[in-house]
Structures are given as structure tokens and as C-alpha cells.
Design an enzyme around this catalytic site. Structure first.
Site, PDB file in Angstrom:
ATOM      1  CD  GLU A 149      -2.509  -0.978   2.820  1.00  0.00           C
ATOM      2  OE1 GLU A 149      -3.230  -1.918   3.127  1.00  0.00           O
ATOM      3  OE2 GLU A 149      -2.349   0.024   3.543  1.00  0.00           O
TER       4      GLU A 149
ATOM      5  CB  CYS B 278       2.308   7.475   3.776  1.00  0.00           C
ATOM      6  SG  CYS B 278       2.505   6.210   5.040  1.00  0.00           S
TER       7      CYS B 278
ATOM      8  CB  CYS C 142       5.693  -5.520   9.540  1.00  0.00           C
ATOM      9  SG  CYS C 142       6.982  -4.833  10.621  1.00  0.00           S
TER      10      CYS C 142
ATOM     11  CB  CYS D 147       3.303  -3.429  16.647  1.00  0.00           C
ATOM     12  SG  CYS D 147       5.037  -2.985  16.494  1.00  0.00           S
TER      13      CYS D 147
ATOM     14  CB  CYS E 241       0.547  -2.515  13.614  1.00  0.00           C
ATOM     15  SG  CYS E 241       1.070  -2.253  11.924  1.00  0.00           S
TER      16      CYS E 241
ATOM     17  N   GLY F 159       5.618  -2.155   6.921  1.00  0.00           N
ATOM     18  CA  GLY F 159       6.986  -2.633   7.116  1.00  0.00           C
ATOM     19  C   GLY F 159       7.843  -1.762   8.003  1.00  0.00           C
ATOM     20  CD  GLU F 160      11.434  -0.723  11.760  1.00  0.00           C
ATOM     21  OE1 GLU F 160      10.364  -0.271  12.196  1.00  0.00           O
ATOM     22  OE2 GLU F 160      12.478  -0.063  11.704  1.00  0.00           O
TER      23      GLU F 160
ATOM     24  CB  SER G  76       8.321   5.948  10.994  1.00  0.00           C
ATOM     25  OG  SER G  76       7.720   5.544  12.199  1.00  0.00           O
TER      26      SER G  76
ATOM     27  CB  SER H 163       6.789   3.536  16.820  1.00  0.00           C
ATOM     28  OG  SER H 163       6.680   3.988  15.488  1.00  0.00           O
TER      29      SER H 163
ATOM     30  CG  ASN I  22      -6.490   4.488  11.898  1.00  0.00           C
ATOM     31  OD1 ASN I  22      -7.679   4.771  11.797  1.00  0.00           O
ATOM     32  ND2 ASN I  22      -5.553   5.025  11.147  1.00  0.00           N
TER      33      ASN I  22
ATOM     34  CB  CYS J  20       0.261   1.267   8.750  1.00  0.00           C
ATOM     35  SG  CYS J  20       1.367  -0.013   9.076  1.00  0.00           S
TER      36      CYS J  20
HETATM   37  N1  SAH Z   1       7.457   0.150  11.166  1.00  0.00           N
HETATM   38  C1  SAH Z   1       7.622   1.543  11.371  1.00  0.00           C
HETATM   39  C2  SAH Z   1       6.930   2.393  10.328  1.00  0.00           C
HETATM   40  C3  SAH Z   1       5.569   1.949   9.864  1.00  0.00           C
HETATM   41  S1  SAH Z   1       4.266   2.105  11.031  1.00  0.00           S
HETATM   42  C4  SAH Z   1       7.170   1.919  12.786  1.00  0.00           C
HETATM   43  O1  SAH Z   1       6.544   1.113  13.433  1.00  0.00           O
HETATM   44  O2  SAH Z   1       7.474   3.032  13.196  1.00  0.00           O
HETATM   45  C5  SAH Z   1       4.014   3.857  11.092  1.00  0.00           C
HETATM   46  C6  SAH Z   1       3.404   4.347  12.401  1.00  0.00           C
HETATM   47  O3  SAH Z   1       2.038   3.928  12.512  1.00  0.00           O
HETATM   48  C7  SAH Z   1       4.109   3.837  13.634  1.00  0.00           C
HETATM   49  O4  SAH Z   1       4.300   4.897  14.557  1.00  0.00           O
HETATM   50  C8  SAH Z   1       3.124   2.825  14.173  1.00  0.00           C
HETATM   51  O5  SAH Z   1       3.293   2.602  15.548  1.00  0.00           O
HETATM   52  C9  SAH Z   1       1.813   3.470  13.821  1.00  0.00           C
HETATM   53  N2  SAH Z   1       0.657   2.588  13.815  1.00  0.00           N
HETATM   54  C10 SAH Z   1       0.570   1.311  13.423  1.00  0.00           C
HETATM   55  N3  SAH Z   1      -0.678   0.834  13.576  1.00  0.00           N
HETATM   56  C11 SAH Z   1      -1.401   1.856  14.073  1.00  0.00           C
HETATM   57  C12 SAH Z   1      -2.766   1.996  14.450  1.00  0.00           C
HETATM   58  N4  SAH Z   1      -3.615   0.987  14.344  1.00  0.00           N
HETATM   59  N5  SAH Z   1      -3.181   3.193  14.920  1.00  0.00           N
HETATM   60  C13 SAH Z   1      -2.312   4.239  15.033  1.00  0.00           C
HETATM   61  N6  SAH Z   1      -1.020   4.164  14.685  1.00  0.00           N
HETATM   62  C14 SAH Z   1      -0.567   2.982  14.224  1.00  0.00           C
HETATM   63 FE1  SF4 Z   2       5.081  -2.467  14.231  1.00  0.00          FE
HETATM   64 FE2  SF4 Z   2       5.601  -0.645  12.321  1.00  0.00          FE
HETATM   65 FE3  SF4 Z   2       5.740  -3.255  11.774  1.00  0.00          FE
HETATM   66 FE4  SF4 Z   2       3.375  -2.154  12.207  1.00  0.00          FE
HETATM   67  S1  SF4 Z   2       4.741  -1.700  10.539  1.00  0.00           S
HETATM   68  S2  SF4 Z   2       4.139  -4.122  13.049  1.00  0.00           S
HETATM   69  S3  SF4 Z   2       3.881  -0.643  13.744  1.00  0.00           S
HETATM   70  S4  SF4 Z   2       7.010  -2.156  13.191  1.00  0.00           S
END
Ligand code: SAH
Ligand code: SF4
Length: 348
Positions: A91, A105, A112, A116, A119, A162-163, A192, A215, A291, A334
Site C-alpha cells: 500500500e 506515505c 512486517c 506490534c 498494527c 513494514g519496518e 519511522s 514509535s 486507528n 498502515c
Molecule cells: N514500522 C515503522 C513504520 C511503519 S508504522 C514503525 O513502526 O514506526 C508507522 C506508524 O504507525 C508507527 O508509529 C506505528 O506505531 C503506527 N501505527 C501502526 N498501527 C497503528 C494503528 N492501528 N493506529 C495508530 N497508529 C498505528
Molecule cells: Fe510495528 Fe511498524 Fe511493523 Fe506495524 S509496521 S508491526 S507498527 S514495526
């Protein structure tokens, strides 16, 4: 197989064009059409002879992503779902802001591996790394669509699926392509990370002016580990040490991302703990109400709580902004569009 010209460096394009039997200077013309004029068809490269255009059309293409769906939100957020050459889905999102900023974005991986729990991308697990060119192409496509409307892509955030630091080399190569090919200044690019401490240090040593977002979401190790398993590998202390190294090395502030979840991390006590934790570190806190996703029961923090949270941080001299949740009506979080599309496919 058609050659994707976005995947070629300038030198590789030279060689390729000469191999096609064309004059070397044509490579420079094609490069300018691709990245300066940002055309999406060879036909539009109007200073090339018809025979050259025909040869290019026969042998190459501009990009390899196949558009699966596109959704536009009421707030102007424009979300894309692409199928890659091997069938994997990613996406990317374009977010217009009132001050004329156009922010893309983009994703750095399919799925990923970080897991988390809140997510949508984490919930789907890891697919594979994207190549630099697959990362770059997401921004390139927005840039060329904007060019058709006389607009420019001004900002890029690596906040899609993704990370980026788990795919470090490709992400950094893509970042450099955004700078050199699309002339986006490093200050307008944000990476990020979930908190891979060694890569934060490596990033600090790159000598780039790009922005770093981390994060954080929690101040207690056990609780952060429950939300973000990566914390068991690099805990909050190790993470903040790496952030301090970044600030010392680059003189740039770190942005901490805070997905505000009702009852989980939106209390006054948590705000005080965060204030104490970040005191003395050049930083900013970005608060985004959660979200909601299918695989996690948490709900977004209420705005009054978020406001109070910011007030407490201010007392510690820590600036914060509350980010508006964009594209809510189109699953713009995401990994959320893919989840919806896959669910509908299963139902259909
Ligand atoms: N993997 C990286 C970048 C992608 S996620 C990271 O985790 O930072 C981008 C941001 O969206 C991160 O800050 C993540 O914690 C946040 N995020 C993921 N799922 C979310 C959700 N359901 N609601 C709000 N923020 C979210
Ligand atoms: Fe965690 Fe970022 Fe990966 Fe989502 S995309 S699982 S927030 S590291």
C-alpha cells in the site's frame, strides 16, 4: 521480460541505451523525461525519434507495480494498493495538506516481522523485503501524477507497511533516490522505526539531514513489550540511548510517535512518566489516536484526554502535536486496506 527503467541507475541506463543501438546522449534525454518531466509514457518523450520510442516500448516499461485499487477519502487522502511482480501486495498513500504540502506515505516491506499487536501490518506477518526500486516507485508514481496536474511531491514518510530499518540498505538507497531523482530535500523525508537501536545509530552516522521518527507508545518495559515485541530485544533504555546518540551526532531532534489508546497510554500518570523519560532529549511527540484494527481490541483515546496528555508534556518543556487521523473512511492506516481487500476476497 520488460526492463523497468526506474530500477536502473544513471550508468546502467547509459549502457542499456547503447546496447539498444541508440546514441549515448539519448540516455540523458530519457533520464530527464523520467525524473524532470516525470512523464508516464515513452510516447510523451517528444524529442526522441519515433523508432527510438517504438524500441523503448518494445523492450522497457516505466515501473513494475500493477494498480489493484485506489481509494480517495473525503479529506483528499488517496490510497493505492499495488500488486508486485510476484503477486505480493503493498500500500501507499498520498496526503495533501492545506499548506500545499503533498506527502507520500510509502511501504518498505511486504507485511512486517515486528508483530506490534495494534498494527494491521503486524497482524498479517512478514512477506518479504522490498527492493530500493520497489520502495522508490511508490513515490515516483505519485510524483508523476502530481506533475500532470502541475504539482510537486514535497514530502515522503516511510510509515506505510513494514519496518524500514529491518530493510536498511534498500530503504536508505530509496531515500537517496528520492533526493537525487525527485529532488526532495532530506529534511522533507522521514523514516519511522519501531526502535531498532543499532540501525538508529547507523542512520545517525549516515550524515543525512533526513528526519527520524521513533514509535514509542509506552514508558514501561513490560507493557511496551506486550504491545511491541521488539522491546524484548532493545528495551526503552537501549532505545533512548540510541536516540541520544542520534541527537548528539546529527543535532536534529527525534520525533516520538505515540498511538493514543484509551486507558492504555493516555492517562496523566503515563504523560508524567513520558515527560520524565524524555526530559533533556531534543525531541517532539506526535500523538495519533489509535486507528482501530480487526485484530486488536483497543480503541482510540478521546480528544479531551489527548489534550490533557499534551498539557502535561508541556509542563516538562516537551512539544507535542496531535495528528489528525487521515483517510479514516478508506482504511488509510498502515496495512488496513490490504486487510479489507483480502477479507472481501475471502468472503467473495
Ligand atoms: N514500522 C515503522 C513504520 C511503519 S508504522 C514503525 O513502526 O514506526 C508507522 C506508524 O504507525 C508507527 O508509529 C506505528 O506505531 C503506527 N501505527 C501502526 N498501527 C497503528 C494503528 N492501528 N493506529 C495508530 N497508529 C498505528
Ligand atoms: Fe510495528 Fe511498524 Fe511493523 Fe506495524 S509496521 S508491526 S507498527 S514495526
Amino acid at each position: 521480460m520488460l526492463v523497468n527503467l526506474y530500477a536502473l541507475s544513471r550508468a546502467e541506463l547509459n549502457d542499456f541505451i547503447v546496447d539498444l543501438g541508440e546514441e549515448r546522449y539519448r540516455a540523458r534525454q530519457i533520464w530527464e523525461w523520467m525524473y524532470r518531466q516525470r512523464v508516464d509514457r515513452f510516447e510523451a518523450m517528444s524529442n526522441l525519434p519515433g523508432a527510438t520510442i517504438a524500441r523503448l516500448e518494445e523492450r522497457c516499461r516505466l515501473g513494475s507495480h500493477e494498480l489493484v485499487t485506489r481509494q480517495r477519502s473525503r479529506d483528499g487522502t488517496d490510497k493505492r494498493l499495488y500488486r508486485l511482480h510476484d503477486g505480493q501486495l503493498i500500500e501507499s498513500v498520498l496526503m495533501p495538506y492545506d499548506d500545499d504540502r503533498m506527502t507520500a506515505c510509502i511501504s518498505s516491506q511486504v507485511g512486517c516481522a515486528m508483530g506490534c499487536v495494534f498494527c494491521a501490518t503486524g497482524q498479517m506477518g512478514f512477506g518479504r523485503n522490498l527492493s530500493a526500486s520497489e520502495i522508490f516507485e511508490q513515490a515516483m508514481r505519485f510524483a508523476r501524477e502530481l506533475a500532470r496536474r502541475g504539482q510537486r511531491l514535497s514530502n515522503v514518510v516511510f510509515m506505510g507497511m513494514g519496518e524500514p530499518f529491518h530493510n536498511y540498505d534498500a530503504s536508505l538507497a530509496a531515500l537517496r533516490q528520492l533526493m537525487s531523482r525527485l529532488e526532495i530535500g532530506a529534511r522533507h523525508i522521514t523514516l519511522s522505526t519501531v526502535g531498532l537501536a543499532p540501525q538508529i545509530r547507523r542512520f545517525a552516522d549516515e550524515g543525512l539531514q533526513a528526519r527520524l521518527a521513533v514509535s514509542l507508545h509506552k514508558t514501561d518495559n513490560a507493557q511496551r513489550s506486550a504491545l511491541m515485541p521488539v522491546n524484548t530485544r532493545w528495551n526503552i533504555d537501549e532505545l533512548l540511548d540510541a536516540c541520544r546518540y542520534y541527537v548528539t551526532r546529527t543535532n536534529r531532534r527525534v520525533t516520538f510517535e505515540w498511538a493514543a489508546i484509551s486507558g492504555e497510554n493516555d492517562t496523566c500518570e503515563e504523560a508524567h512518566r513520558l515527560g520524565r523519560l524524555l526530559t533533556g532529549l531534543l525531541c517532539h511527540v506526535n500523538i495519533i489516536p489509535l486507528n482501530p484494527t480487526g485484530g486488536y481490541a483497543g480503541v482510540p483515546a478521546q480528544s479531551a484526554r489527548v489534550k490533557r496528555f499534551c498539557d502535561v508534556l508541556r509542563g516538562y518543556g516537551i512539544s507535542s502535536t496531535v495528528r489528525v487521523r487521515r483517510g479514516i473512511d478508506i482504511d488509510a492506516g498502515c496495512g488496513q486496506l490490504i486487510t479489507t481487500v483480502l477479507r472481501n476476497q475471502q468472503l467473495g
